[in-house]
Design an enzyme around this catalytic site. Structure first.
Site, mmCIF file in Angstrom:
data_model
loop_
_atom_site.group_PDB
_atom_site.id
_atom_site.type_symbol
_atom_site.label_atom_id
_atom_site.label_comp_id
_atom_site.label_asym_id
_atom_site.label_seq_id
_atom_site.Cartn_x
_atom_site.Cartn_y
_atom_site.Cartn_z
ATOM 1 N N GLU A 183 48.166 92.451 50.825
ATOM 2 C CA GLU A 183 49.471 91.972 51.296
ATOM 3 C C GLU A 183 49.611 92.041 52.817
ATOM 4 O O GLU A 183 50.502 92.737 53.338
ATOM 5 C CB GLU A 183 50.601 92.774 50.642
ATOM 6 N N GLU A 212 48.362 92.737 41.122
ATOM 7 C CA GLU A 212 49.486 93.674 40.976
ATOM 8 C C GLU A 212 50.637 92.969 40.290
ATOM 9 O O GLU A 212 50.984 91.842 40.648
ATOM 10 C CB GLU A 212 50.001 94.196 42.329
HETATM 11 C C1 BGP Z 1 53.388 96.557 46.530
HETATM 12 C C2 BGP Z 1 52.338 97.376 47.251
HETATM 13 C C3 BGP Z 1 52.019 98.649 46.533
HETATM 14 C C4 BGP Z 1 53.202 99.349 45.878
HETATM 15 C C5 BGP Z 1 54.159 98.376 45.177
HETATM 16 C C6 BGP Z 1 55.436 99.027 44.653
HETATM 17 O O1 BGP Z 1 53.909 95.583 47.362
HETATM 18 O O2 BGP Z 1 51.124 96.661 47.411
HETATM 19 O O3 BGP Z 1 51.345 99.467 47.453
HETATM 20 O O4 BGP Z 1 53.839 100.170 46.774
HETATM 21 O O5 BGP Z 1 54.477 97.308 46.047
HETATM 22 O O6 BGP Z 1 56.417 99.197 45.628
HETATM 23 P P1 BGP Z 1 57.678 100.156 45.494
HETATM 24 O O7 BGP Z 1 57.197 101.510 45.222
HETATM 25 O O8 BGP Z 1 58.384 100.062 46.795
HETATM 26 O O9 BGP Z 1 58.543 99.658 44.370
#
Ligand code: BGP
Length: 458
Positions: A165, A363
């Site tokens: 990202e 993801e």
């Molecule tokens: C994504 C990232 C991850 C993780 C996820 C959840 O964008 O790549 O590293 O952090 O988001 O995010 P959050 O914990 O803010 O809900």
């Protein structure tokens, strides 16, 4: 029953900085998160910083067993640059080489496909002190670091990833003050974006030089920008939002060049980055072998209500307002919209506009605050997560039936992990982590995920 293609990958993603933790003698250097937490712990949820996390550095052997217990056939993590090369550009930390080798061998010994990312928002602090990604020397240091990784672990890694990202540190570091250096500096942000892309392309080149059959990609958080309506002004807002949010890295990574319209917009604001003529050739000649796609929520936009203040610093959002669609479906435990069809739309865009390049959903997942309230008979009964995954998989399956070149589904994440400013607020894991004693317990979704993988569908 929905069945996925043969050899479809089932697994999860995590990252080094969010899972490993630190030991006093592990030789790891500080990255920007370590530094920032020491300076301003109040910025981090409940003041939980990156040194603790889920202690994967100590417990990886046992944790890798959980991969098997939850049905993984693929696993993605990242190398921490600041662990491997503590000052970013100097000596290599032998303990880090040994640690990652053990982890990677452990993954492979369990018959699991291994995806390794080189950068998950974690710049070594020594490099940040010299200007970080604004400074071109960081590109050189990254290329050296990447080459060291390919040489040390290329024999065992199945798929490499240059960045996770990359638009996020640009937006959060130079516009929205959510990542270090937490400034508002559009000129710097655009320079950082360009240097990151150049570094990614140089890593693709280095990877193929070290191993001509090595596979390398980039992970992008792609969401189509959905316009509020079909009014021309809303459509324009959506087109421009998508240029900044998605195409700024997607086009140079997959097609080898920036969209002309994006370049014109940046030029109009007098924000073109510094670059050398040869850089564009490097980007042109070193496209990725495959894409990783992260998808959590859609981007919805509308034409702006107000004209921008000409004296204010430039934000891409001078061209669009964020839009909350009435009646949208929400994940009430995280505050994000759920829109499963986004997966299908991304798949179609890749198929129609990006040569149907091979991709993996790297993801997707459901964060839940206060998840312990769903515990019954000692286990977190996360049926909402199972439904969330199923609903997204239906859309993915439909896209694959129509020809999408998607090779796998990786959930965020396998064991509840630390997350940037949110620390442990939102739990995403198939396996629960008790922060007090670091014990782990499989959730209902973990058991279900194993069946999903064994049946190659549901
Ligand atoms: C994504 C990232 C991850 C993780 C996820 C959840 O964008 O790549 O590293 O952090 O988001 O995010 P959050 O914990 O803010 O809900």
């Amino acid at each position: 029953m929905i069945t996925f293609p043969k050899d479809f990958l089932w697994g999860s993603s995590t990252s080094g900085p969010q899972s490993e933790g630190r030991l006093p003698d592990d030789g790891k250097g500080d990255n920007t998160w370590d530094y920032w937490f020491k300076q301003e712990p109040q910025k981090f949820h409940n003041q939980v910083g990156p040194e603790l996390t889920s202690t994967f550095y100590e417990h990886y052997e046992k944790d890798l067993d959980y991969l098997v217990e939850t049905g993984h056939t693929a696993f993605r993590t990242s190398i921490q640059w600041s662990r491997l090369i503590p000052d970013g550009d100097g000596e290599v930390n032998d303990k880090a080489i040994a640690f990652y080798r053990n982890v990677f061998e452990g993954v492979k010994a369990r018959g699991i496909e291994l995806l390794v990312n080189l950068y998950h928002f974690d710049l070594p602090m020594c490099l940040e002190e010299k200007g970080g990604w604004i400074n071109r020397s960081t590109v050189d240091a990254y290329e050296r670091y990447a080459r060291i990784c390919f040489e040390a672990f290329g024999d065992i890694v199945d798929r490499w990833i240059t960045f996770n990202e990359p638009i996020v540190p640009v937006e959060c570091g130079y516009f929205y003050q959510l990542h270090y250096p937490a400034t508002v500096d559009p000129k710097a942000g655009i320079q950082v974006a360009f240097h990151t892309q150049l570094a990614s392309s140089l890593a693709v080149k280095a990877c193929h030089e070290v191993g001509s059959d090595y596979k390398i990609g980039i992970v992008l958080n792609l969401t189509p920008a959905y316009p509020r309506s079909q009014h021309p002004a809303d459509l324009k807002a959506a087109r421009i939002a998508e240029l900044f949010q998605a195409k700024s890295f997607l086009d140079p990574s997959v097609k080898g060049e920036y969209p002309e319209e994006l370049v014109e917009l940046i030029k109009a604001h007098d924000l073109l980055p510094d670059y050398q003529e040869d850089d564009l050739r490097v980007i042109k000649e070193n496209c990725v072998d495959y894409l990783g796609v992260n998808y959590y929520q859609p981007l919805r936009v509308a034409a702006t209500k107000h004209l921008a203040n000409p004296e204010a610093p430039f934000f891409p959002s001078v061209y669009f307002d964020h839009y909350e669609m009435p009646g949208r479906k929400m994940n009430p435990h995280r505050g994000w919209e759920i829109y499963e069809q986004g997966v299908y739309d991304i798949a179609r865009d890749i198929k129609e506009n990006y040569g149907n390049i091979e991709w993996i959903l790297t993801e997707n997942g459901m964060g839940v605050e206060g998840e312990e309230k769903f515990r019954e008979n000692g286990m977190i009964q996360d049926d909402y997560r199972i439904d969330f995954i199923k609903d997204h998989l239906r859309e993915l399956h439909k896209a694959i039936e129509e020809g999408a070149n998607c090779k796998g589904y990786l959930l965020w994440t396998f064991i509840d992990c630390w997350s940037w400013l949110n620390s442990y607020k939102n739990r995403y894991g198939l396996v629960e982590l008790d922060l007090k004693d670091q014990s782990r317990k499989i959730k209902k979704s973990g058991k279900w995920f194993k069946e999903l993988s064994q049946n190659n569908g549901f």
